[in-house]
Design a protein around this motif. Structure first.
Motif, short mmCIF file in Angstrom:
data_model
loop_
_atom_site.label_atom_id
_atom_site.label_comp_id
_atom_site.label_asym_id
_atom_site.label_seq_id
_atom_site.Cartn_x
_atom_site.Cartn_y
_atom_site.Cartn_z
N CYS A 99 -1.14 21.85 12.57
CA CYS A 99 -1.79 21.41 12.47
C CYS A 99 -2.98 22.69 13.18
O CYS A 99 -2.39 23.29 14.32
CB CYS A 99 -2.31 20.14 12.46
N HIS A 100 -4.09 22.23 12.54
CA HIS A 100 -4.97 23.72 13.11
C HIS A 100 -5.47 23.37 14.23
O HIS A 100 -6.52 22.11 14.20
CB HIS A 100 -6.19 23.76 11.54
N ALA A 101 -5.75 23.61 15.43
CA ALA A 101 -6.37 23.46 16.36
C ALA A 101 -7.67 23.14 16.65
O ALA A 101 -8.06 22.63 17.69
CB ALA A 101 -5.88 24.43 17.81
N GLY A 102 -8.92 23.45 15.76
CA GLY A 102 -9.87 23.85 15.83
C GLY A 102 -10.56 22.54 14.71
O GLY A 102 -11.38 22.05 15.42
N THR A 103 -9.43 22.19 13.67
CA THR A 103 -10.07 21.57 12.95
C THR A 103 -9.90 19.66 12.65
O THR A 103 -10.16 19.07 12.29
CB THR A 103 -10.23 21.90 11.18
N THR A 104 -8.94 20.06 13.97
CA THR A 104 -8.13 18.21 13.81
C THR A 104 -8.63 16.89 14.98
O THR A 104 -8.16 18.04 16.08
CB THR A 104 -6.23 18.90 13.81
N PRO A 105 -9.10 16.55 14.83
CA PRO A 105 -9.41 15.75 15.67
C PRO A 105 -8.41 15.03 16.94
O PRO A 105 -7.51 14.93 16.49
CB PRO A 105 -10.44 14.49 15.02
N MET A 106 -8.59 15.36 18.06
CA MET A 106 -7.77 14.83 18.85
C MET A 106 -6.82 13.59 18.32
O MET A 106 -5.95 13.21 18.88
CB MET A 106 -8.27 14.58 20.23
N ALA A 107 -7.81 12.47 18.01
CA ALA A 107 -7.45 11.24 17.81
C ALA A 107 -6.42 11.64 16.66
O ALA A 107 -5.38 10.48 16.65
CB ALA A 107 -7.90 10.60 18.04
N MET A 108 -6.23 12.30 15.88
CA MET A 108 -5.21 12.43 14.55
C MET A 108 -4.47 13.48 14.70
O MET A 108 -3.45 13.80 13.76
CB MET A 108 -6.44 13.14 13.12
N ARG A 109 -3.94 13.58 16.31
CA ARG A 109 -2.95 14.82 16.80
C ARG A 109 -1.79 13.71 16.85
O ARG A 109 -1.63 12.74 17.56
CB ARG A 109 -3.45 15.60 17.89
N HIS A 110 -0.80 14.61 16.72
CA HIS A 110 0.64 14.58 16.86
C HIS A 110 1.33 15.62 17.59
O HIS A 110 2.63 16.33 16.74
CB HIS A 110 1.33 13.52 15.61
N ASP A 111 1.11 15.90 18.72
CA ASP A 111 1.50 17.25 19.36
C ASP A 111 2.37 17.49 20.19
O ASP A 111 2.83 16.59 20.92
CB ASP A 111 0.47 17.41 19.85
#
Lengths: 410, 410
Positions: free
Chosen positions: B226-238
């Motif tokens: 996902c976009h590194a600028g627009t995706t809140p940290m809590a919503m990531r699966h990095d």
């Protein structure tokens, strides 16, 4: 008023998005048209052919920005509708493309209705907005608006070792037009949100208040390669481990700062990159963003201090290079209000919101009234082949764009 | 006794090491001859030509192991001197090569003196000891000694997508000899320590007591890009962040366990690997080693438990694949003692020590008396172009090898 009943044709817009997406199509409905590759050239050729078919006068400048001009009743500066058509490696079909093709749809709608605006209109797409192949991102619009020197941009070396200048020549988009000769009366950009907020809140249109500040740093770590079986842990200078520590630090930092702060290590490479060899070299990038310049600067400072501490502790050498640095940008209050009003006038719900991503609009903001219209991104996915915005949202956004452009151009 | 005055010619050994190192030479005096590449083929051709010039009867088996046989007064199983000539990507010129070329030096010395041993002698080099291109490592000796099925080895896919079988055919080393027909009366291998212990303690010869257990696991992490600028940290699966966490965990684990435990993440790749995209995929390797099987197993269990916890916490999927797993190996007590005695008989200082690296010798250990002789590695560097062992240490090791072989072969 006759002009208020004008509406864009959603199917025509979706058709163009679909056709452009075939160029560089990748599995899962995605798109890979990295800037200045052959795929980008084919995409550019298609959009230029559409511009010409719509009667726009097409010019290409020295950094490869393409502008299609539609004459107005007066000869002054045009209202510019812009965005980009390059994508990241695993991109979708909406990011950037929507803003450009919605611009063409606005022109087509005005053409169909035989409407000539007072001011001229321009639809533009800018070179290398993504920065996925060449840093910095928003390169073409930055050069266009004087924020980046042409020569610096042309000399930028891509991840594959080629320069922007060489690639422009190769694909035939090193145009004759000097950069920055065109001044804009105003600038408007329609874009997908690329985040989850509008969808989650059930809002149709985002009236964008500004753009987060962006800090991109490339780090190179030099350690010592040695045998993974025979070298005691205490005697290692492991560049790979140091890189991993940095990625974990960036995550902790973003959580600690909270608010709009995000932090990402999206690129990481080790050398020699073998299972049984401690890495002697690592290269990685740190992407930090915040709407508040002071907070962003503090995040950078804390990161750099951590790097110094880590280098000393691990006995590795860490060098850093700024790939891109943009301060947060505020859009003109009258543009934010105009987007809001025109959307509401069409019966659409709105929300004022900052952009987490960088956009070409931010390069115009210091020089002319600039604004952006956001539409929903399904699940907030972007830079992802699964990027999706439903046709009704695309049409809603394009109609707001049409209204805003007509109000600006008269 | 005449035979006790025999000594190898150090300059001849160093000359061969030097000549072989020209093939696949890389900057900094290093060597890159990954298994079954064209460089490996050229290295093999050179060593085979030397074997033939020394009068050895050369055979190549189906997995590409090369054996040069020197007849004895009796026709039984030979005493085998073995090692390998493949290297890692940033390898040195001693690892493996020394054991093979010292074997040739032993043969040359016996030839010069007109000595025929009671038992036959064999000098062998085994395919893909390093495992840097194909897993598992010690492939050729494992197949030779029945620890790995021939078909499994031939089907192994390398980091570049080619199989062992295809590569053997391409370089002309898919030999006619069935694997494992040759039984060894005993096996001896001279090798650089690849660690810092002998040099630090000023000891000349290591009498190797055994080999650490090795556990190699490849992990594949699936997240969501996902976009590194627009995706809140809590919503990531990095996937990239998860990979970094694992690398940090492996380091912590090795330090916590202490003793001979080492842990390394030497290979790590992200996709799409771009500055502004959260990674949806990561691939990495975990290399764990210990001399104690129970402790090694516990290290694996703790790692796997951490992976489960991490996958649940980050909302990513982690799959694992065993690339190699070898239990610790103990060498025969009489072989350890023999190395020690013969070295001391030459006036050399000795130390009993385990090997942190895997070696072909460990494949022979379950089937015949097997032993190893270590010489110093400068600064403990190995799998590094700066790998270095001084000529006097090379000669000392080769003379110990000569003495041990003569005692074994009679």
């Amino acid at each position: 008023m006759k002009q208020d009943r004008l509406a864009i044709k959603g199917a025509r817009l979706v058709g163009r998005l679909e056709e452009l997406a075939q160029i560089g199509a990748i599995d899962g409905n995605g798109c890979c048209r990295l800037a200045l590759t052959d795929e980008d050239r084919r995409g550019r050729d298609l959009v230029v052919s559409w511009m010409k078919a719509l009667g726009l006068a097409v010019t290409v400048d020295r950094i490869g920005n393409v502008v299609g001009l539609r004459a107005g009743r007066t000869a002054g500066a045009p209202v510019v509708i812009g965005s980009h058509i390059d994508t990241v490696r695993t991109g979708g079909r909406y990011d950037g493309n929507l803003g450009v093709l919605a611009g063409l749809e606005v022109v087509a709608t005005l053409n169909d209705a035989g409407v000539t605006t007072d001011k001229p209109l321009a639809v533009a797409f800018f070179t290398n907005e993504e920065g996925a192949r060449f840093a910095p991102d928003m390169m073409g619009s930055a050069v266009h608006q004087g924020a980046l020197a042409l020569d610096t941009a042309l000399a930028a070396v891509g991840i594959d070792g080629e320069t922007v200048g060489d690639c422009l020549n190769r694909i035939g988009y090193a145009g004759p037009e000097p950069v920055g000769t065109m001044r804009a009366a105003a600038y408007v950009e329609l874009h997908i949100e690329q985040g989850p907020v509008l969808e989650r809140e059930g809002v149709q249109i985002g009236a964008v208040t500004g753009v987060q500040g962006i800090s991109w740093t490339e780090l190179t770590i030099k350690g010592v390669s040695c045998h993974a079986g025979t070298t005691p842990m205490a005697m290692r200078h492991d560049a790979g481990y140091a890189a991993a520590e940095i990625a974990c630090f960036v995550r902790r930092l973003a959580h600690e700062i909270g608010g709009t702060q995000v932090g990402t290590v999206g690129f990481l490479e080790l050398a020699p990159n073998l299972v049984n060899v401690v890495a002697n070299r690592a290269r990685l990038t740190v992407d930090l963003r915040n709407t508040d310049e002071a907070v962003l600067r503090r995040a950078e400072e804390r990161t750099f201090a951590f790097l110094d501490e880590l280098a000393a502790r691990e006995g590795v050498e860490i060098t850093r290079r700024t790939l891109a640095r943009f301060a947060p940008v505020d859009f003109a209050p009258e543009m934010i209000a105009m987007v809001e009003e025109e959307a509401q006038g069409l019966g659409l719900s709105t929300k004022r919101m900052p952009s987490g991503a960088g956009h070409d609009a931010q390069m115009f903001a210091p020089n002319c009234p600039s604004g952006m219209v956001f539409v929903q991104s399904h699940k907030g996915l972007s830079h992802n082949v699964a990027e999706y915005t439903a046709p009704e949202h695309l049409a809603a956004g394009a109609n707001v764009l049409l209204k805003v452009v007509r109000r600006l151009a008269g």
